[in-house]
Motif scaffolding. Structure first.
Motif, PDB file in Angstrom:
ATOM      1  N   ALA A  63       0.774  -1.324   0.009  1.00  0.00           N
ATOM      2  CA  ALA A  63      -0.216   0.073   0.070  1.00  0.00           C
ATOM      3  C   ALA A  63       0.972   1.184  -0.017  1.00  0.00           C
ATOM      4  O   ALA A  63       0.695   2.452  -0.692  1.00  0.00           O
ATOM      5  CB  ALA A  63      -1.037   0.055   1.191  1.00  0.00           C
ATOM      6  N   HIS A  64       2.168   1.015   0.726  1.00  0.00           N
ATOM      7  CA  HIS A  64       3.071   2.114   0.816  1.00  0.00           C
ATOM      8  C   HIS A  64       4.182   1.944  -0.248  1.00  0.00           C
ATOM      9  O   HIS A  64       5.224   1.787  -0.013  1.00  0.00           O
ATOM     10  CB  HIS A  64       3.587   2.483   2.139  1.00  0.00           C
ATOM     11  CG  HIS A  64       2.738   3.231   3.048  1.00  0.00           C
ATOM     12  ND1 HIS A  64       2.384   3.042   4.373  1.00  0.00           N
ATOM     13  CD2 HIS A  64       1.648   4.141   2.592  1.00  0.00           C
ATOM     14  CE1 HIS A  64       1.484   3.909   4.666  1.00  0.00           C
ATOM     15  NE2 HIS A  64       1.019   4.658   3.623  1.00  0.00           N
ATOM     16  N   GLY A  65       3.870   1.490  -1.431  1.00  0.00           N
ATOM     17  CA  GLY A  65       4.996   1.446  -2.608  1.00  0.00           C
ATOM     18  C   GLY A  65       6.109   0.719  -1.952  1.00  0.00           C
ATOM     19  O   GLY A  65       6.356  -0.893  -2.113  1.00  0.00           O
ATOM     20  N   VAL A  66       7.032   1.293  -1.775  1.00  0.00           N
ATOM     21  CA  VAL A  66       8.273   1.100  -1.370  1.00  0.00           C
ATOM     22  C   VAL A  66       8.522  -0.050  -0.432  1.00  0.00           C
ATOM     23  O   VAL A  66       9.314  -0.932  -0.301  1.00  0.00           O
ATOM     24  CB  VAL A  66       9.412   1.943  -1.333  1.00  0.00           C
ATOM     25  CG1 VAL A  66       9.004   2.938  -0.114  1.00  0.00           C
ATOM     26  CG2 VAL A  66      10.793   1.680  -1.476  1.00  0.00           C
ATOM     27  N   GLU A  67       7.440   0.103   0.450  1.00  0.00           N
ATOM     28  CA  GLU A  67       7.479  -0.891   1.565  1.00  0.00           C
ATOM     29  C   GLU A  67       7.162  -2.229   1.178  1.00  0.00           C
ATOM     30  O   GLU A  67       7.083  -3.430   1.956  1.00  0.00           O
ATOM     31  CB  GLU A  67       6.230  -0.419   2.613  1.00  0.00           C
ATOM     32  CG  GLU A  67       6.862   0.911   3.241  1.00  0.00           C
ATOM     33  CD  GLU A  67       5.652   1.456   4.299  1.00  0.00           C
ATOM     34  OE1 GLU A  67       5.008   0.636   4.876  1.00  0.00           O
ATOM     35  OE2 GLU A  67       5.797   2.611   4.634  1.00  0.00           O
ATOM     36  N   GLY A  68       6.655  -2.374  -0.230  1.00  0.00           N
ATOM     37  CA  GLY A  68       6.324  -3.711  -0.594  1.00  0.00           C
ATOM     38  C   GLY A  68       7.396  -4.562  -0.995  1.00  0.00           C
ATOM     39  O   GLY A  68       7.082  -5.904  -0.950  1.00  0.00           O
ATOM     40  N   ARG A 108       8.631   4.806  -4.221  1.00  0.00           N
ATOM     41  CA  ARG A 108       8.087   5.906  -3.439  1.00  0.00           C
ATOM     42  C   ARG A 108       7.151   5.228  -2.580  1.00  0.00           C
ATOM     43  O   ARG A 108       6.670   4.111  -2.838  1.00  0.00           O
ATOM     44  CB  ARG A 108       7.116   6.659  -4.479  1.00  0.00           C
ATOM     45  CG  ARG A 108       7.662   7.509  -5.705  1.00  0.00           C
ATOM     46  CD  ARG A 108       6.902   8.702  -6.132  1.00  0.00           C
ATOM     47  NE  ARG A 108       7.299   9.592  -5.137  1.00  0.00           N
ATOM     48  CZ  ARG A 108       6.876  11.094  -4.811  1.00  0.00           C
ATOM     49  NH1 ARG A 108       5.867  11.323  -5.596  1.00  0.00           N
ATOM     50  NH2 ARG A 108       7.545  11.784  -3.892  1.00  0.00           N
ATOM     51  N   ARG A 109       6.975   6.083  -1.565  1.00  0.00           N
ATOM     52  CA  ARG A 109       5.921   5.515  -0.587  1.00  0.00           C
ATOM     53  C   ARG A 109       4.528   5.777  -0.957  1.00  0.00           C
ATOM     54  O   ARG A 109       3.618   5.007  -0.754  1.00  0.00           O
ATOM     55  CB  ARG A 109       6.234   6.068   0.869  1.00  0.00           C
ATOM     56  CG  ARG A 109       5.394   5.768   1.982  1.00  0.00           C
ATOM     57  CD  ARG A 109       6.054   6.051   3.366  1.00  0.00           C
ATOM     58  NE  ARG A 109       5.141   5.898   4.368  1.00  0.00           N
ATOM     59  CZ  ARG A 109       4.037   6.431   4.694  1.00  0.00           C
ATOM     60  NH1 ARG A 109       3.611   7.617   3.625  1.00  0.00           N
ATOM     61  NH2 ARG A 109       3.211   6.397   5.470  1.00  0.00           N
ATOM     62  N   THR A 110       4.343   6.939  -1.672  1.00  0.00           N
ATOM     63  CA  THR A 110       3.138   7.484  -2.270  1.00  0.00           C
ATOM     64  C   THR A 110       2.927   6.907  -3.609  1.00  0.00           C
ATOM     65  O   THR A 110       3.989   6.107  -4.173  1.00  0.00           O
ATOM     66  CB  THR A 110       3.347   8.845  -2.335  1.00  0.00           C
ATOM     67  OG1 THR A 110       4.398   9.251  -3.044  1.00  0.00           O
ATOM     68  CG2 THR A 110       3.211   9.556  -0.845  1.00  0.00           C
ATOM     69  N   ILE A 217       0.771  -5.178   5.429  1.00  0.00           N
ATOM     70  CA  ILE A 217       1.911  -5.308   5.817  1.00  0.00           C
ATOM     71  C   ILE A 217       2.842  -3.830   5.289  1.00  0.00           C
ATOM     72  O   ILE A 217       2.684  -3.391   4.297  1.00  0.00           O
ATOM     73  CB  ILE A 217       2.909  -6.465   5.269  1.00  0.00           C
ATOM     74  CG1 ILE A 217       2.265  -7.768   5.507  1.00  0.00           C
ATOM     75  CG2 ILE A 217       4.181  -6.483   5.738  1.00  0.00           C
ATOM     76  CD1 ILE A 217       2.774  -8.883   4.640  1.00  0.00           C
ATOM     77  N   HIS A 218       3.504  -3.449   6.395  1.00  0.00           N
ATOM     78  CA  HIS A 218       4.305  -2.119   6.467  1.00  0.00           C
ATOM     79  C   HIS A 218       5.653  -2.156   6.986  1.00  0.00           C
ATOM     80  O   HIS A 218       6.089  -3.037   7.851  1.00  0.00           O
ATOM     81  CB  HIS A 218       3.233  -1.117   7.061  1.00  0.00           C
ATOM     82  CG  HIS A 218       2.226  -0.697   6.647  1.00  0.00           C
ATOM     83  ND1 HIS A 218       2.198   0.504   5.632  1.00  0.00           N
ATOM     84  CD2 HIS A 218       0.834  -1.303   6.404  1.00  0.00           C
ATOM     85  CE1 HIS A 218       0.885   0.482   5.127  1.00  0.00           C
ATOM     86  NE2 HIS A 218      -0.086  -0.484   5.690  1.00  0.00           N
ATOM     87  N   THR A 219       6.422  -1.161   6.813  1.00  0.00           N
ATOM     88  CA  THR A 219       7.767  -1.063   7.287  1.00  0.00           C
ATOM     89  C   THR A 219       8.101   0.431   7.675  1.00  0.00           C
ATOM     90  O   THR A 219       7.327   1.429   7.158  1.00  0.00           O
ATOM     91  CB  THR A 219       8.913  -1.438   6.276  1.00  0.00           C
ATOM     92  OG1 THR A 219       8.775  -0.882   5.115  1.00  0.00           O
ATOM     93  CG2 THR A 219       8.669  -2.969   5.977  1.00  0.00           C
ATOM     94  N   GLY A 220       9.173   0.579   8.151  1.00  0.00           N
ATOM     95  CA  GLY A 220       9.728   2.118   8.759  1.00  0.00           C
ATOM     96  C   GLY A 220       9.624   2.408  10.102  1.00  0.00           C
ATOM     97  O   GLY A 220      10.109   3.489  10.421  1.00  0.00           O
TER      98      GLY A 220
HETATM   99 ZN   LIG Z   1       3.549   1.859   5.632  1.00  0.00          ZN
END
Ligand SMILES: [Zn+2]
Length: 353
Positions: A63-68, A108-110, A217-220
């Motif tokens: 969902a947050h691009g680069v967190e994929g 990108r995260r966006t 799933i997310h990161t950061g």
């Molecule tokens: Zn995220």
């Protein structure tokens, strides 16, 4: 480990492993954008189990691009793990790969319009103000990155944090804003393509089930390699999430979670589409580096797109820094992430209402 090198690699691996394991695949192709290698951008959905399943286990990534990079890796590890064997007959597993494929492919995260999807599921007909963000926007995205404007902005941010604390800064910066399209944590002016896609795949795959358990799933955020399960909606859902995922689940409403309280997330949309009585949906947030470092990488990449030169050498280094801030390409991190994720999947599989 099965973590990807880029979006093309991630998509191909996901589709190959899923079809080999007997999942039915479908693709929601982006109607307007391609990736940096000219590739198709798609949100891919894989489903295993009966089409009229009573229970659905839903796992989404990117969902947050680069967190994929992390989320896709988790999905691939699940597909290769053997944990999908012996699923109860009333249960379907639905894997949603790359909810925001543009951000994944372009680091990108966006999304393609600088929209943070977890701030996009709101009623856009109502004016949404965030005066806390307005106050810091010009410091976050200064006129230059290596000159006097940046130095002034950094000094102003330091003073803000000294005076009001890092948490207050994090809340002002990250809780979502709707008035600076070139800024950080921008929620958009209308539903994004990924928003419509997410809602329509929920209607298709989850609306008829009587119980849906979902992880996005997310990161950061959080300590390196630690996966925090976060409930982002009501206290009632938080209590249900604890019964499934364990006592260490946190709740943004209680103020103890690593993330700030936000409205307009994928989970909010899922409650709307599926119904709160049937759904437990959490975010799984894997830690990478301390918050000031990840926020700084985000700020730099946002500055690059808003004011910098996307073709230059600086672009490559700021993009790489963003990827590195949200994904640690090292075996110990990948192993900790995989163990945590598969442990949570086991709980979802075994849980009965
Ligand atoms: Zn995220």
């Amino acid at each position: 480990m099965l973590f990807p090198n880029d979006y093309v690699d991630a998509r191909e691996r996901f589709r190959t492993l899923a079809s080999r394991r007997g999942f039915a695949l479908e693709s929601y192709e982006h109607p307007a954008e391609n990736g940096p290698q000219g590739e198709t951008l798609s949100c891919d959905v894989a489903r295993l189990g009966p089409s009229d399943a009573e229970r659905v286990i839903l796992i989404s990534s990117g969902a947050h691009g680069v967190e994929g990079f992390c989320g896709s890796g988790c999905q691939a590890e699940l597909l290769a793990s053997g944990l999908l064997d012996g699923l109860p007959g009333d249960t379907a597993v639905v894997l949603v790969h790359a909810v925001n494929p543009y951000g994944f492919a372009w680091l990108r995260r966006t999304n393609e319009d600088n929209i943070d999807l977890n701030r996009n599921f709101v009623d856009h007909s109502v004016a949404l103000a965030n005066p806390g963000y307005d106050e810091i926007h010009n410091w976050l995205v200064p006129r230059d990155w290596d000159g006097p404007a940046r130095a002034e902005a950094d000094a102003a941010i330091d003073a803000y944090i000294t005076e009001r604390g890092l948490r207050a800064f994090q809340v002002a910066m990250t809780s979502g804003q709707y008035t600076h399209p070139d800024g950080l944590f921008y929620g958009g002016k209308a539903p994004a393509w990924s928003n419509e896609t997410w809602r329509s795949l929920l209607r298709k795959h989850c609306a008829n089930a009587s119980q849906v358990i979902a992880i996005d799933i997310h990161t950061g955020l959080g300590p390196r390699g630690v996966g925090e399960v976060i409930c982002v909606t009501s206290e009632a859902e938080y209590l249900k999430a604890k019964a499934i995922f364990g006592e260490d689940v946190t709740w943004t409403g209680g103020g103890e979670a690593v993330s700030a309280q936000v409205g307009g997330s994928l989970a909010h949309a899922a409650h709307h589409e599926i119904g709160s009585e049937k759904l437990v949906m959490v975010a799984l947030e894997f830690g990478t580096y301390p918050i000031p470092e990840t926020l700084e990488a985000l700020r730099a990449e946002t500055w690059l797109v808003a004011r910098g030169n996307l073709k230059g050498e600086q672009a490559d280094s700021l993009k790489k820094a963003l990827k590195d801030a949200f994904y640690i390409d090292e075996p110990d991190w990948q192993m900790a992430v995989t163990d945590r994720f598969l442990g949570l999947f086991r709980r979802m599989k075994e849980c009965r209402p």
